[in-house]
Design a protein around this motif. Structure first.
Motif, PDB file in Angstrom:
ATOM      1  N   GLY A 217      -8.064   7.802  -2.055  1.00 51.91           N
ATOM      2  CA  GLY A 217      -7.304   7.218  -1.218  1.00 51.91           C
ATOM      3  C   GLY A 217      -6.080   8.052  -0.349  1.00 51.91           C
ATOM      4  O   GLY A 217      -6.644   8.950  -0.086  1.00 51.91           O
TER       5      GLY A 217
ATOM      6  N   HIS B  15      -6.216   4.257  -5.185  1.00 48.75           N
ATOM      7  CA  HIS B  15      -5.828   3.899  -3.695  1.00 48.75           C
ATOM      8  C   HIS B  15      -4.844   4.841  -3.120  1.00 48.75           C
ATOM      9  O   HIS B  15      -4.512   4.724  -1.920  1.00 48.75           O
ATOM     10  CB  HIS B  15      -5.062   2.542  -3.627  1.00 48.75           C
ATOM     11  CG  HIS B  15      -6.070   1.327  -4.040  1.00 48.75           C
ATOM     12  ND1 HIS B  15      -6.071   0.194  -3.367  1.00 48.75           N
ATOM     13  CD2 HIS B  15      -7.047   1.181  -5.029  1.00 48.75           C
ATOM     14  CE1 HIS B  15      -6.991  -0.644  -3.915  1.00 48.75           C
ATOM     15  NE2 HIS B  15      -7.708  -0.120  -4.966  1.00 48.75           N
TER      16      HIS B  15
ATOM     17  N   ARG C 223       0.865  -1.035  -0.111  1.00 48.43           N
ATOM     18  CA  ARG C 223      -0.088  -0.086   0.077  1.00 48.43           C
ATOM     19  C   ARG C 223       0.985   1.379  -0.134  1.00 48.43           C
ATOM     20  O   ARG C 223       1.920   1.192   0.407  1.00 48.43           O
ATOM     21  CB  ARG C 223      -1.035   0.097   1.286  1.00 48.43           C
ATOM     22  CG  ARG C 223      -0.236  -0.078   2.361  1.00 48.43           C
ATOM     23  CD  ARG C 223      -1.383  -0.227   3.681  1.00 48.43           C
ATOM     24  NE  ARG C 223      -2.119   0.842   3.887  1.00 48.43           N
ATOM     25  CZ  ARG C 223      -1.856   1.899   4.757  1.00 48.43           C
ATOM     26  NH1 ARG C 223      -0.927   1.695   5.407  1.00 48.43           N
ATOM     27  NH2 ARG C 223      -2.629   2.753   4.679  1.00 48.43           N
TER      28      ARG C 223
END
Length: 258
Positions: free
Chosen positions: A157, A116, A22
């Protein structure tokens, strides 16, 4: 992630480990370090002598991130478009971001995938970042990027900003390429003198920018050694802002006063 960041810090491993990857300040820092090492000897220094390095560094960071996301459902877009934000008179306005981590659709779809995470890049020479009004300008530029994301924070995100602060120091006056750095040569020489006289403390640009951006969210910093080209040694200190918390979008803190 400090100004003593070392090459390869916390680099994700290839393969299955990236499935849980991530966008974080640590992963972004690691990609910045990988980007710095990807240039040939003296290449990034040459680029800094002849122009700002915002785009070259951003592009190498995007590619480093792209490689790390191979085998996952994520990928990276450069100058990524598709979102809209609030424009003049309340009309929708197209919104593009320097770098966006987006999910790969299972099948081709006309729908735009939600990011994201996004990263905006800015670059300012250190010799243009040592006075109060210059720091105010940098702060305003980053705030503008953050504010443009405010209408979309839930769908963009994690939001980050990277401020590059390249420092140029003359180490051999005989080799300085006057013909290709005419726009900045006088400023570089003058900034060198200010540092030698102790009028500009080492690390001041990073410290001041970090202090101002800390009002918007967590900050960290590092440095890329760009090497020496044509008698000029170049380092690229940088400040990472983010992820910007929701509270910042909901109630933007006032800028730090000079």
């Amino acid at each position: 992630m400090t100004d003593t960041t070392t090459a390869g810090l916390n680099e994700p491993q290839a393969g299955k480990d990236t499935e849980s990857w991530r966008l974080t300040a640590t992963s972004l820092d690691s990609c910045l370090q990988t980007a710095g090492r990807s240039f040939e000897e003296g290449e990034l220094a040459y680029l800094a002598l002849t122009s700002q390095i915002e785009h070259p560094v951003r592009d190498r960071v995007a590619y480093a991130m792209h490689r790390r996301l191979e085998g996952t459902r994520l990928d990276v877009g450069r100058e990524w478009t598709g979102l809209f934000t609030m424009g003049k008179n309340g009309e929708p306005a197209k919104r593009s971001v320097d770098l966006a981590v987006v999910e790969k659709p299972i099948r081709r779809s006309p729908q735009i995938p939600q990011p994201h995470g996004v990263v905006e890049f800015k670059a300012f020479y250190a010799h243009d970042a040592h006075k109060p009004h210059q720091f105010k300008h940098i702060d305003r530029q980053v705030r503008d990027d953050v504010e443009k994301s405010s209408a979309w924070w839930s769908s963009m995100g994690e939001v980050f900003a990277v401020v590059l602060l390249p420092e140029l120091r003359v180490v051999n006056k005989r080799h300085v390429p006057h013909q290709i750095m005419r726009k900045i040569e006088d400023k570089v020489v003058r900034y060198d003198l200010l540092r030698d006289l102790g009028m500009v403390p080492d690390g001041k640009p990073v410290q001041e920018v970090s202090s101002r951006l800390a009002l918007l969210g967590p900050v960290s910093h590092g440095v890329i050694d760009a090497g020496t080209e044509s008698g000029v040694h170049v380092t690229v200190p940088y400040v990472i802002l983010g992820p910007v918390p929701v509270e910042t979008f909901e109630n933007m803190p006032p800028p730090q006063q000079p």
